[in-house]
Design an enzyme around this catalytic site. Structure first.
Site, PDB file in Angstrom:
ATOM      1  N   HIS A  42      -2.546  -7.122  -7.568  1.00  0.00           N
ATOM      2  CA  HIS A  42      -2.463  -8.469  -8.141  1.00  0.00           C
ATOM      3  C   HIS A  42      -3.858  -8.963  -8.510  1.00  0.00           C
ATOM      4  O   HIS A  42      -4.382  -9.902  -7.903  1.00  0.00           O
ATOM      5  CB  HIS A  42      -1.813  -9.430  -7.132  1.00  0.00           C
ATOM      6  CG  HIS A  42      -0.338  -9.235  -7.005  1.00  0.00           C
ATOM      7  ND1 HIS A  42       0.344  -9.430  -5.838  1.00  0.00           N
ATOM      8  CD2 HIS A  42       0.593  -8.863  -7.915  1.00  0.00           C
ATOM      9  CE1 HIS A  42       1.629  -9.183  -6.038  1.00  0.00           C
ATOM     10  NE2 HIS A  42       1.800  -8.834  -7.287  1.00  0.00           N
ATOM     11  N   HIS A  75       2.298  -1.768  -2.603  1.00  0.00           N
ATOM     12  CA  HIS A  75       3.416  -2.548  -2.060  1.00  0.00           C
ATOM     13  C   HIS A  75       4.601  -1.679  -1.661  1.00  0.00           C
ATOM     14  O   HIS A  75       5.493  -2.136  -0.954  1.00  0.00           O
ATOM     15  CB  HIS A  75       3.949  -3.522  -3.119  1.00  0.00           C
ATOM     16  CG  HIS A  75       2.944  -4.527  -3.574  1.00  0.00           C
ATOM     17  ND1 HIS A  75       2.184  -5.253  -2.712  1.00  0.00           N
ATOM     18  CD2 HIS A  75       2.605  -4.942  -4.811  1.00  0.00           C
ATOM     19  CE1 HIS A  75       1.404  -6.066  -3.404  1.00  0.00           C
ATOM     20  NE2 HIS A  75       1.635  -5.894  -4.666  1.00  0.00           N
ATOM     21  N   HIS A 125       8.635 -11.049  -3.028  1.00  0.00           N
ATOM     22  CA  HIS A 125       7.435 -10.211  -3.017  1.00  0.00           C
ATOM     23  C   HIS A 125       7.844  -8.738  -3.089  1.00  0.00           C
ATOM     24  O   HIS A 125       8.763  -8.314  -2.388  1.00  0.00           O
ATOM     25  CB  HIS A 125       6.617 -10.481  -1.748  1.00  0.00           C
ATOM     26  CG  HIS A 125       5.239  -9.908  -1.826  1.00  0.00           C
ATOM     27  ND1 HIS A 125       4.984  -8.584  -1.557  1.00  0.00           N
ATOM     28  CD2 HIS A 125       4.055 -10.458  -2.171  1.00  0.00           C
ATOM     29  CE1 HIS A 125       3.685  -8.358  -1.724  1.00  0.00           C
ATOM     30  NE2 HIS A 125       3.103  -9.484  -2.097  1.00  0.00           N
ATOM     31  N   GLU A 127       6.622  -6.047  -1.882  1.00  0.00           N
ATOM     32  CA  GLU A 127       6.635  -5.311  -0.602  1.00  0.00           C
ATOM     33  C   GLU A 127       7.962  -5.541   0.133  1.00  0.00           C
ATOM     34  O   GLU A 127       8.596  -4.601   0.616  1.00  0.00           O
ATOM     35  CB  GLU A 127       5.477  -5.778   0.296  1.00  0.00           C
ATOM     36  CG  GLU A 127       5.531  -5.133   1.672  1.00  0.00           C
ATOM     37  CD  GLU A 127       4.671  -5.835   2.702  1.00  0.00           C
ATOM     38  OE1 GLU A 127       3.588  -6.325   2.350  1.00  0.00           O
ATOM     39  OE2 GLU A 127       5.088  -5.896   3.873  1.00  0.00           O
ATOM     40  N   THR A 163       3.636  -7.694   5.716  1.00  0.00           N
ATOM     41  CA  THR A 163       2.321  -7.340   6.286  1.00  0.00           C
ATOM     42  C   THR A 163       1.265  -8.413   6.048  1.00  0.00           C
ATOM     43  O   THR A 163       0.365  -8.584   6.870  1.00  0.00           O
ATOM     44  CB  THR A 163       1.803  -6.021   5.673  1.00  0.00           C
ATOM     45  OG1 THR A 163       1.784  -6.148   4.251  1.00  0.00           O
ATOM     46  CG2 THR A 163       2.654  -4.837   6.078  1.00  0.00           C
ATOM     47  N   CYS A 192      -0.748  -6.983   9.027  1.00  0.00           N
ATOM     48  CA  CYS A 192      -1.924  -6.199   8.661  1.00  0.00           C
ATOM     49  C   CYS A 192      -3.185  -6.886   9.205  1.00  0.00           C
ATOM     50  O   CYS A 192      -3.462  -8.033   8.860  1.00  0.00           O
ATOM     51  CB  CYS A 192      -1.995  -6.107   7.138  1.00  0.00           C
ATOM     52  SG  CYS A 192      -3.543  -5.454   6.549  1.00  0.00           S
ATOM     53  N   SER A 220      -1.555 -13.388  -6.203  1.00  0.00           N
ATOM     54  CA  SER A 220      -1.746 -12.568  -4.999  1.00  0.00           C
ATOM     55  C   SER A 220      -1.365 -13.385  -3.756  1.00  0.00           C
ATOM     56  O   SER A 220      -1.947 -14.431  -3.485  1.00  0.00           O
ATOM     57  CB  SER A 220      -3.216 -12.129  -4.918  1.00  0.00           C
ATOM     58  OG  SER A 220      -3.561 -11.861  -3.581  1.00  0.00           O
ATOM     59  N   ASN A 222      -1.769 -12.796  -0.548  1.00  0.00           N
ATOM     60  CA  ASN A 222      -2.762 -12.961   0.522  1.00  0.00           C
ATOM     61  C   ASN A 222      -3.887 -13.889   0.101  1.00  0.00           C
ATOM     62  O   ASN A 222      -4.483 -14.582   0.929  1.00  0.00           O
ATOM     63  CB  ASN A 222      -3.238 -11.592   1.035  1.00  0.00           C
ATOM     64  CG  ASN A 222      -4.233 -10.934   0.121  1.00  0.00           C
ATOM     65  OD1 ASN A 222      -5.410 -11.232   0.163  1.00  0.00           O
ATOM     66  ND2 ASN A 222      -3.761 -10.047  -0.747  1.00  0.00           N
ATOM     67  N   SER A 264      -7.227  -8.107  -2.812  1.00  0.00           N
ATOM     68  CA  SER A 264      -7.162  -7.382  -4.088  1.00  0.00           C
ATOM     69  C   SER A 264      -8.238  -7.859  -5.065  1.00  0.00           C
ATOM     70  O   SER A 264      -8.145  -7.616  -6.265  1.00  0.00           O
ATOM     71  CB  SER A 264      -5.765  -7.547  -4.703  1.00  0.00           C
ATOM     72  OG  SER A 264      -5.395  -8.905  -4.706  1.00  0.00           O
TER      73      SER A 264
HETATM   74 FE1  F3S Z   1      -2.282  -2.532   3.197  1.00  0.00          FE
HETATM   75 FE2  F3S Z   1      -3.087  -4.654   4.434  1.00  0.00          FE
HETATM   76 FE3  F3S Z   1      -4.162  -4.016   2.164  1.00  0.00          FE
HETATM   77  S1  F3S Z   1      -0.994  -3.973   4.244  1.00  0.00           S
HETATM   78  S2  F3S Z   1      -2.545  -3.014   1.036  1.00  0.00           S
HETATM   79  S3  F3S Z   1      -4.311  -2.830   4.062  1.00  0.00           S
HETATM   80  S4  F3S Z   1      -3.639  -6.063   2.807  1.00  0.00           S
END
Ligand code: F3S
Length: 284
Positions: A42, A75, A125, A127, A163, A192, A220, A222, A264
């Site tokens: 993204h 994703h 989303h 994912e 995540t 994550c 995005s 996140n 990203s």
């Molecule tokens: Fe994976 Fe976390 Fe990046 S789930 S794609 S390491 S934000």
């Protein structure tokens, strides 16, 4: 003006791997054309760079010719995509992030253990849309209202989360689920840590500055979450893609600006923004 960077920001290992995998696929004479099932990440700048390098990111499995090569982005996708590709002799290059892969196998395992799987996440989303394919009838919840509307009573529930969701939000949802009648709850942590570390660093910085800039793709998840957390700290926060979106009024009266960036967002976007902002003199 004084500019401070968050102690953790920008590309995560999953995104770095996905971009690297895409570049390798383009250079490797993969059979047929290499097509990604949607933008690799993204971020407009990265997507445009890969486009220029020859990667088609508008891919739809249904319209791909036999013998093509498809790139699965970080994703991930549901098991039906692997199955369809196999049936149609389409080669797969898999850039699914290892943490997303883990969430997929946790969902499958919970189902095999007899749990009704509940995913805390945004149903739109990519994912989430992929992960829920690994068990039948996965329930996706993201707000209080979803619980009454979607959760069965007195069930054996297995819970996972998107995540990139904030731990506080996930913990709050789990608390609300636990208040309802249930037979058994099993929670598997699929969050994550890369995202969590960026969120902690953003909050820490937001407490020290007059204005925060959160850089990254407007779509995005996140990056949006980083902006939300900074705003929650009460500091003026702007979510911008690049320096082009900067306006003088954003820093009027400010002495210290903080910068963070989503998982990203490439470094060059942050460096350019920080360099230009540090030589900028805001109006008093
Ligand atoms: Fe994976 Fe976390 Fe990046 S789930 S794609 S390491 S934000």
């Amino acid at each position: 003006m004084e500019v401070r960077l968050a102690r953790k920001y920008g590309f995560c290992f999953g995104v770095e791997d996905a971009i690297e995998t895409a570049r390798r696929a383009l250079n490797a004479n993969a059979p047929g054309k290499v097509v990604s099932l949607g933008p690799v990440i993204h971020n407009r700048q990265v997507v445009e760079n890969l486009q220029r390098a020859g990667l088609d990111q508008s891919g739809d499995l249904k319209t791909l010719a036999e013998g093509s090569t498809v790139l699965i982005r970080s994703h991930g996708v549901g098991p039906d995509v692997y199955e369809q590709a196999k049936q149609r002799n389409i080669q797969i290059i898999d850039a699914t992030c290892v943490l997303v892969k883990r969430a997929q196998s946790v969902v499958r395992q919970l189902h095999e253990e007899g749990y009704r799987v509940v995913m805390i996440g945004d149903k739109n989303h990519p994912e989430v849309q992929g992960v829920i394919g690994y068990a039948p009838d996965v329930i996706v919840v993201d707000m209080d209202d979803d619980l009454d509307a979607k959760l069965p009573l007195r069930a054996k529930l297995g819970i996972v989360a998107q995540t990139t969701h904030a731990p506080e939000h996930v913990a709050n949802m789990i608390g609300l689920i636990a208040r309802r009648p249930f037979r058994e709850l099993k929670v598997v942590n699929t969050l994550c840590l890369e995202v969590v570390r960026r969120q902690e660093a953003a909050i820490e910085l937001a407490r020290q500055v007059d204005v925060m800039f959160v850089l990254g793709g407007l779509h995005s998840a996140n990056t949006q979450e980083l902006a939300r957390l900074c705003r929650e700290e009460g500091v003026a926060t702007y979510h911008l893609e690049t320096w082009e979106a900067f306006e003088p009024g954003m820093v009027q009266g400010a002495k210290v600006a903080g910068i963070t960036a989503g998982a990203s967002t490439p470094d060059f976007v942050v460096t350019e923004f920080a360099d230009k902002l540090s030589t900028y003199e805001p109006a008093p």
